[in-house]
Scaffold this motif. Structure first.
Motif, mmCIF file in Angstrom:
data_model
loop_
_atom_site.group_PDB
_atom_site.id
_atom_site.type_symbol
_atom_site.label_atom_id
_atom_site.label_comp_id
_atom_site.label_asym_id
_atom_site.label_seq_id
_atom_site.Cartn_x
_atom_site.Cartn_y
_atom_site.Cartn_z
ATOM 1 N N LEU A 376 0.828 -1.198 0.000
ATOM 2 C CA LEU A 376 0.000 0.000 0.000
ATOM 3 C C LEU A 376 0.867 1.255 0.000
ATOM 4 C CD1 LEU A 376 -2.778 -1.017 2.568
ATOM 5 C CD2 LEU A 376 -2.786 -1.241 0.085
ATOM 6 N N GLN A 377 0.402 2.223 -0.768
ATOM 7 C CA GLN A 377 1.050 3.535 -0.813
ATOM 8 C C GLN A 377 -0.019 4.605 -0.653
ATOM 9 O OE1 GLN A 377 3.256 3.888 -4.437
ATOM 10 N NE2 GLN A 377 4.702 2.251 -3.921
ATOM 11 N N LEU A 378 0.328 5.692 0.005
ATOM 12 C CA LEU A 378 -0.599 6.779 0.265
ATOM 13 C C LEU A 378 -0.584 7.756 -0.904
ATOM 14 C CD1 LEU A 378 -2.455 7.283 2.700
ATOM 15 C CD2 LEU A 378 -0.788 8.947 3.523
ATOM 16 N N ALA A 379 -1.778 8.173 -1.367
ATOM 17 C CA ALA A 379 -1.883 9.134 -2.472
ATOM 18 C C ALA A 379 -3.059 10.067 -2.193
ATOM 19 C CB ALA A 379 -2.076 8.419 -3.809
ATOM 20 N N SER A 380 -2.973 11.280 -2.728
ATOM 21 C CA SER A 380 -4.012 12.303 -2.522
ATOM 22 C C SER A 380 -4.933 12.372 -3.740
ATOM 23 C CB SER A 380 -3.377 13.673 -2.275
ATOM 24 O OG SER A 380 -2.584 13.657 -1.098
ATOM 25 N N VAL A 381 -6.223 12.629 -3.482
ATOM 26 C CA VAL A 381 -7.214 12.812 -4.540
ATOM 27 C C VAL A 381 -8.052 14.040 -4.194
ATOM 28 C CG1 VAL A 381 -7.349 10.371 -5.154
ATOM 29 C CG2 VAL A 381 -8.838 11.261 -3.355
ATOM 30 N N GLU A 382 -8.849 14.486 -5.151
ATOM 31 C CA GLU A 382 -9.740 15.632 -4.932
ATOM 32 C C GLU A 382 -11.174 15.121 -4.805
ATOM 33 O OE1 GLU A 382 -11.232 19.780 -7.088
ATOM 34 O OE2 GLU A 382 -9.707 18.507 -8.037
ATOM 35 N N LEU A 383 -11.750 15.352 -3.644
ATOM 36 C CA LEU A 383 -13.129 14.925 -3.399
ATOM 37 C C LEU A 383 -14.078 15.981 -3.958
ATOM 38 C CD1 LEU A 383 -15.151 13.004 -2.066
ATOM 39 C CD2 LEU A 383 -14.875 14.285 0.053
ATOM 40 N N LEU A 384 -14.945 15.570 -4.906
ATOM 41 C CA LEU A 384 -15.862 16.513 -5.549
ATOM 42 C C LEU A 384 -17.271 16.448 -4.980
ATOM 43 C CD1 LEU A 384 -14.793 16.056 -9.288
ATOM 44 C CD2 LEU A 384 -14.018 17.769 -7.639
ATOM 45 N N ARG A 385 -17.858 15.271 -4.899
ATOM 46 C CA ARG A 385 -19.240 15.137 -4.449
ATOM 47 C C ARG A 385 -19.382 13.894 -3.572
ATOM 48 N NH1 ARG A 385 -18.768 19.004 -7.239
ATOM 49 N NH2 ARG A 385 -20.140 19.792 -8.892
ATOM 50 N N ARG A 386 -20.384 13.918 -2.745
ATOM 51 C CA ARG A 386 -20.797 12.732 -1.985
ATOM 52 C C ARG A 386 -22.130 12.258 -2.536
ATOM 53 N NH1 ARG A 386 -17.780 11.415 2.259
ATOM 54 N NH2 ARG A 386 -16.341 12.984 3.101
#
Length: 486
Positions: A376-386
């Motif tokens: 496992l590696q940690l990565a960032s994403v952009e949360l747009l909607r729920r």
């Protein structure tokens, strides 16, 4: 002698006991020292793998759905009020809570006695006003005729004055005759003025009479309206609510006794936050006519209807936030005004995003990516909607990568996992037994116990074969030693 012999035996026994105790303590001390001086046995450890559900990040074009709550309203609602007061003589059978009525149907009839009496009085006043107009017109005609006659007399007197002056010039007439003619002309002129004044007065009388006639007509029309208001009819097809009138009751003027609602023209009013409202605007800042879906859960039976946003509230409202929007419903079978419903709104499409479970994204908008070695590696994403239990994220450079779908405290960067993709079942590998190395004394005791036990010969041979190996299962050793102790 007996006492001395017993004393010597006691001393001898005491000495033997001390020797035995000293020897036992020496053996225990040597065993402890040997145990402490032995090198620690390091058991081989196998890296533990965790099974984890994973999803593949594939870019897609999605239509986010905004979910809010709203209230249904009717775009055509009429408050039924009595135009006049009186006792209710007739009530329609459909004038009940939830009653369905048709356009033009009589709902309530009020006692018209007072209204009809007032109508009769106004009609009599109208007749008087019409007679007054006729009299005024006749008086005007007489005044005009009198004026014509006075003007004729004035003309004749003018001619007589002219003859008298001509005769006086020729010496035939006298000065007295001229003065008499002048007095007659002056009197005729005064008569003309009086007749003209009478004609003007007659014209004014006609104007007043006509004004009175108009007032009488207005009064008659008002009385007729009041008589008509004693009968209340349905203005359109609809359903009745808040019915408060009954047969024999008394209504006052302008009293509301029911409400007529058109169930076929429903709209839903719902409030969204300012950020949600901003996502429903086009490039020019105009509210989009976005499609909406309305749902109502009634005893496990879901009612659905489609619609479209048509307008927004003009003001925010005291103590309120966000924006109030209204959507027209195309077909609302089963819905009623006042229903509290769930509203789903289609937002503009977004590109290059992916729909993943909400458990895959942490609070800091990071995900766990599975590399080629299943680490496992940690990565960032952009949360747009729920979207309910899912979220829409912009994946960026993570296109084609696999991420953990359900994060847990056991999973973190660097941990090795066993990926479980959608539709696959987890393959659980049995844990390998822990192996230990036996010393010769311990191995000998175990072999002696197994050889002398009452186990079947096949079991004995299998266990002996295991004990003769360099490493033996700790489970097998523990089980044999527990039986030896019993």
């Amino acid at each position: 002698m007996r006492f001395l012999r017993r004393s010597l035996v006691g001393v001898l026994l005491l000495a033997v006991t001390l020797v035995v105790i000293t020897w036992s303590a020496s053996l225990v001390r040597e065993a402890v020292m040997v145990r402490l001086n032995e090198e620690p046995r390091v058991q081989p450890q196998r890296e533990r793998e965790f099974a984890a559900n994973v999803v593949l990040l594939e870019p897609a074009t999605l239509t986010p759905e905004l979910t809010v709550f709203g209230e249904l309203r009717s775009r055509r609602t009429l408050a039924l009020r009595s135009g006049t007061g009186g006792i209710v003589l007739e009530v329609s059978e459909d004038l009940v809570e939830g009653g369905v009525v048709e356009q033009g149907q009589i709902l309530v009839r009020i006692d018209p006695a007072e209204a009809e009496a007032e109508l009769n009085r106004t009609q009599a006043d109208l007749q008087d006003a019409e007679a007054e107009v006729r009299d005024a017109e006749r008086a005007l005609a007489l005044a005009q005729d009198d004026l014509v006659a006075a003007q004729g007399q004035y003309t004749l007197q003018q001619q007589a004055l002219t003859r008298a002056r001509d005769l006086e010039t020729r010496g035939v007439g006298t000065t007295a005759a001229v003065e008499t003619a002048e007095l007659a002309v002056s009197s005729a002129q005064a008569s003309v003025l009086s007749s003209r004044q009478s004609a003007i007065t007659a014209e004014a009388r006609i104007d007043q009479a006509r004004t009175g006639l108009d007032r009488a007509k207005i009064a008659v029309a008002e009385a007729e309206r009041i008589v008509a208001d004693t009968v209340v009819r349905a203005a359109f097809d609809g359903i009745l609510s808040e019915v408060t009138v009954s047969l024999g009751g008394r209504l006052t003027a302008n009293e509301q006794f029911a409400q007529l609602i058109d169930p076929g023209q429903l709209e839903v009013a719902f409030r969204v936050s300012t950020s949600q409202y901003a996502r429903l605007l086009d490039g020019n800042g105009t509210l989009l006519n976005a499609p909406v879906r309305v749902a109502l859960d009634v005893s496990g039976v879901n009612l659905h209807a489609d619609g479209q946003i048509i307008r927004e509230g003009a003001t925010v409202g005291t103590g309120q936030t966000g924006r109030l929007l209204f959507a027209r419903l195309d077909s609302a079978a089963g819905f009623r005004s006042g229903d509290f419903v769930t509203v789903g709104i289609d937002e503009p499409e977004v590109d290059g995003v992916s729909l993943v479970p909400s458990t895959a994204v942490a609070a800091d908008q990071t995900v766990l990516v599975v590399d080629d070695e299943n680490r496992l590696q940690l990565a960032s994403v952009e949360l747009l909607r729920r979207q309910g239990d899912n979220v829409i994220i912009r994946i960026g450079d993570l296109v084609g990568q696999t991420i953990v779908a359900e994060r847990s405290p056991l999973l973190g960067a660097g941990i090795k996992v066993q990926p479980i993709r959608p539709g696959e079942a987890a393959v659980e590998e049995p844990d390998e037994p822990e192996m230990i190395v036996l010393d010769e004394e311990r191995r000998t005791k175990l072999l002696e116990y197994v050889t002398g036990s009452r186990m079947p010969e096949e079991v004995k041979q299998r266990i002996i074969g295991q004990l003769e190996q360099e490493e033996v299962s700790s489970e097998t050793v523990t089980r044999l030693e527990s039986r030896m102790g019993s």
